[in-house]
Design a protein around this motif. Structure first.
Motif, PDB file in Angstrom:
ATOM      1  N   THR A  33       0.848  -1.182   0.000  1.00  0.00           N
ATOM      2  CA  THR A  33       0.000   0.000   0.000  1.00  0.00           C
ATOM      3  C   THR A  33       0.886   1.234   0.000  1.00  0.00           C
ATOM      4  O   THR A  33       1.776   1.344   0.850  1.00  0.00           O
ATOM      5  N   SER A  93     -13.874  -2.770  -6.037  1.00  0.00           N
ATOM      6  CA  SER A  93     -13.296  -2.514  -4.715  1.00  0.00           C
ATOM      7  C   SER A  93     -11.780  -2.671  -4.718  1.00  0.00           C
ATOM      8  O   SER A  93     -11.132  -2.379  -3.718  1.00  0.00           O
ATOM      9  N   GLY A  94     -11.214  -3.137  -5.816  1.00  0.00           N
ATOM     10  CA  GLY A  94      -9.766  -3.310  -5.889  1.00  0.00           C
ATOM     11  C   GLY A  94      -9.394  -4.281  -6.983  1.00  0.00           C
ATOM     12  O   GLY A  94     -10.273  -4.841  -7.667  1.00  0.00           O
ATOM     13  N   CYS A  95      -8.112  -4.516  -7.137  1.00  0.00           N
ATOM     14  CA  CYS A  95      -7.629  -5.411  -8.195  1.00  0.00           C
ATOM     15  C   CYS A  95      -8.180  -6.828  -8.016  1.00  0.00           C
ATOM     16  O   CYS A  95      -8.572  -7.481  -8.978  1.00  0.00           O
ATOM     17  N   THR A  96      -8.226  -7.301  -6.782  1.00  0.00           N
ATOM     18  CA  THR A  96      -8.753  -8.647  -6.507  1.00  0.00           C
ATOM     19  C   THR A  96     -10.190  -8.771  -6.989  1.00  0.00           C
ATOM     20  O   THR A  96     -10.570  -9.747  -7.649  1.00  0.00           O
ATOM     21  N   SER A  98     -11.658  -6.970  -9.242  1.00  0.00           N
ATOM     22  CA  SER A  98     -11.673  -6.872 -10.709  1.00  0.00           C
ATOM     23  C   SER A  98     -11.392  -8.219 -11.361  1.00  0.00           C
ATOM     24  O   SER A  98     -12.077  -8.625 -12.312  1.00  0.00           O
ATOM     25  N   SER A 126      -4.423 -13.435  -6.128  1.00  0.00           N
ATOM     26  CA  SER A 126      -5.612 -12.802  -6.702  1.00  0.00           C
ATOM     27  C   SER A 126      -5.772 -13.102  -8.185  1.00  0.00           C
ATOM     28  O   SER A 126      -6.881 -13.053  -8.711  1.00  0.00           O
ATOM     29  N   ALA A 203      -1.578  -4.340 -10.782  1.00  0.00           N
ATOM     30  CA  ALA A 203      -1.512  -3.698  -9.466  1.00  0.00           C
ATOM     31  C   ALA A 203      -0.155  -3.075  -9.172  1.00  0.00           C
ATOM     32  O   ALA A 203      -0.069  -2.013  -8.555  1.00  0.00           O
ATOM     33  N   SER A 224      -5.482  -1.557  -8.525  1.00  0.00           N
ATOM     34  CA  SER A 224      -6.027  -0.995  -7.292  1.00  0.00           C
ATOM     35  C   SER A 224      -5.590   0.447  -7.121  1.00  0.00           C
ATOM     36  O   SER A 224      -4.490   0.825  -7.529  1.00  0.00           O
ATOM     37  N   HIS A 226      -5.152   1.890  -4.048  1.00  0.00           N
ATOM     38  CA  HIS A 226      -4.350   2.093  -2.843  1.00  0.00           C
ATOM     39  C   HIS A 226      -2.859   1.850  -3.039  1.00  0.00           C
ATOM     40  O   HIS A 226      -2.062   2.128  -2.145  1.00  0.00           O
ATOM     41  N   THR A 232      -8.002   3.332   0.028  1.00  0.00           N
ATOM     42  CA  THR A 232      -8.244   1.893  -0.066  1.00  0.00           C
ATOM     43  C   THR A 232      -9.690   1.657  -0.496  1.00  0.00           C
ATOM     44  O   THR A 232     -10.544   2.529  -0.406  1.00  0.00           O
ATOM     45  N   GLY A 235     -10.877   0.240  -6.934  1.00  0.00           N
ATOM     46  CA  GLY A 235     -10.055  -0.367  -7.975  1.00  0.00           C
ATOM     47  C   GLY A 235     -10.717  -0.201  -9.321  1.00  0.00           C
ATOM     48  O   GLY A 235     -11.809   0.377  -9.433  1.00  0.00           O
TER      49      GLY A 235
END
Length: 412
Positions: A33, A93-96, A98, A126, A203, A224, A226, A232, A235
């Protein structure tokens, strides 16, 4: 010759106004992060204090202003990564999240028994687990591309694994353990020749060097916020619009529909059919602000600074006897993500010792256990660099490693 003004940049980040264990903070866990600049915090605070409302739903003034900011951030992302159309940008909500979206939607629709999915051994979990589980559900085969002794993707091995049965090739743009930059354009061309689509985990790439998804010709690209100075919980999934149009949403609820009856429903157009429920509006606005902040700097200077710092770090670390560096040994073709182990000291013990000197690194398997097994280790210490890091930070790291060696030698 122009250089990045790291002293000025560090002043943009309030977190560096503190000490850790009475020591000046040296933050070297950027691959996990990055820190957040005042500029981004202020943009998020302004939204929450002056314009907080839901998007796309109300016709009142606050709702319209919130929607304009949210969609403005989507356009900023599209421009930043070279997308042809802002509708190709989905907020997640983030790369994961996605990557799971692609596996749960495109994968469920298109993978059949006997098909093959190709991933690299250097993938973060991920970009491994969604494909692993999809392959099990669909009775498909999961194949791995190996790395060579230099920590680079083995292109010959890839060519021997990819074939007409390969439907998806999932690759990291930059390894979160080795720092290796993979040749995504070359690999995408190889995959497309076999009729496979390409999913890239970006990421560790976005924010370190320019990304142009249209030029790379990837089918999906995930990252992501963050890890690039944004809040945070936000994404992006980029996807080619023709693919997104054909995909079914895997989260259902408010905002992602065109019409609902007792008998069924029809979906909204992309990207909205993939953004069910109230999105992370403040996070998206923060991501747009992070892009503004990055663009206020010179990307060429960012790359130059990080490459010079990586080269300096590699040379200094090589002078620590008993230290093993994993991945490319030179700064070319890699970023400043450097994983290492120090003989006879467990990575967690070493990270704790560094923390006592105010140096924040990561220790563990870095969510890349298959890669760890390939490297014949269970875990490593990882130091990862960013725009606010300096040669002084590296010197403190190396000095603390020597101290740790001396301290732990007393117990052997």
């Amino acid at each position: 010759m122009a250089k990045l003004n790291t002293e000025k940049i560090k002043q943009d980040f309030p977190i560096f106004n503190q000490k850790i264990n009475d020591e000046t903070l040296v933050y070297l866990d950027n691959a996990a992060t990055s820190q957040i600049p005042k500029f981004v915090e202020e943009k998020v605070r302004d939204f929450n204090e002056k314009e907080r409302a839901n998007v796309h739903r109300g016709v009142h003034a606050l709702g319209l202003r919130a929607t304009n900011q949210y969609e403005s951030s989507r356009q900023k992302v599209a421009n930043f990564i070279g997308a042809n159309n802002a509708k190709e940008v989905i907020f997640t909500s983030g790369c994961t999240d996605s990557l799971n979206l692609v596996a749960a939607s495109f994968g469920e629709q298109n993978i059949q028994a006997g098909d093959e999915i190709l991933v690299s051994i250097m993938e973060h979990h991920s970009n491994l687990l969604p494909w692993q589980q999809l392959a099990k559900r669909k009775q498909a085969k999961l194949n791995f591309i190996e790395i060579n002794s230099d920590g680079l993707l083995d292109i010959k091995n890839l060519k021997s694994k990819i074939n007409s049965k390969t439907k998806i090739v999932a690759l990291t743009h930059v390894s979160n353990v080795l720092g290796t930059i993979n040749p995504i354009k070359e690999l995408t061309d190889l995959a497309h020749e076999k009729g496979a689509i390409v999913v890239v985990d970006g990421a560790q790439a976005v924010g370190h060097f320019p990304i142009d998804v249209a030029e790379l010709n990837v089918d999906f690209y995930a990252f992501s916020g963050h890890k690039m100075f944004a809040p945070t919980g936000i994404g992006v999934l980029y996807g080619k619009k023709d693919l997104l149009d054909k995909m079914q949403p895997y989260r259902l609820g408010g905002e992602m529909i065109a019409n609902v009856t007792r008998e069924g429903a029809t979906w909204a157009e992309v990207p909205y059919k993939f953004e069910a429920g109230t999105p992370n509006i403040a996070g998206a606005i923060g991501l747009g602000a992070a892009i503004d902040y990055l663009q206020s700097l010179d990307f060429e200077l960012i790359q130059k600074h990080e490459q010079e710092l990586t080269s300096y770090a590699l040379e200094k670390l090589k002078n620590v006897s008993g230290l093993t560096i994993y991945g490319p040994q030179k700064s070319n073709g890699r970023i400043g993500v450097i994983s290492f182990n120090l003989k006879n000291i467990h990575p967690h013990d070493l990270a704790t010792a560094l923390d006592l000197n105010g140096i924040e690194v990561r220790a563990g398997h870095h969510c890349a256990q298959p890669l760890m097994a390939s490297l014949n280790t269970e875990s490593t210490v990882r130091a990862s660099l960013s725009i606010y890091n300096t040669k002084d930070d590296i010197d403190k790291l190396v000095s603390s490693l020597h101290e740790a060696k001396e301290f732990f030698s007393e117990f052997r």
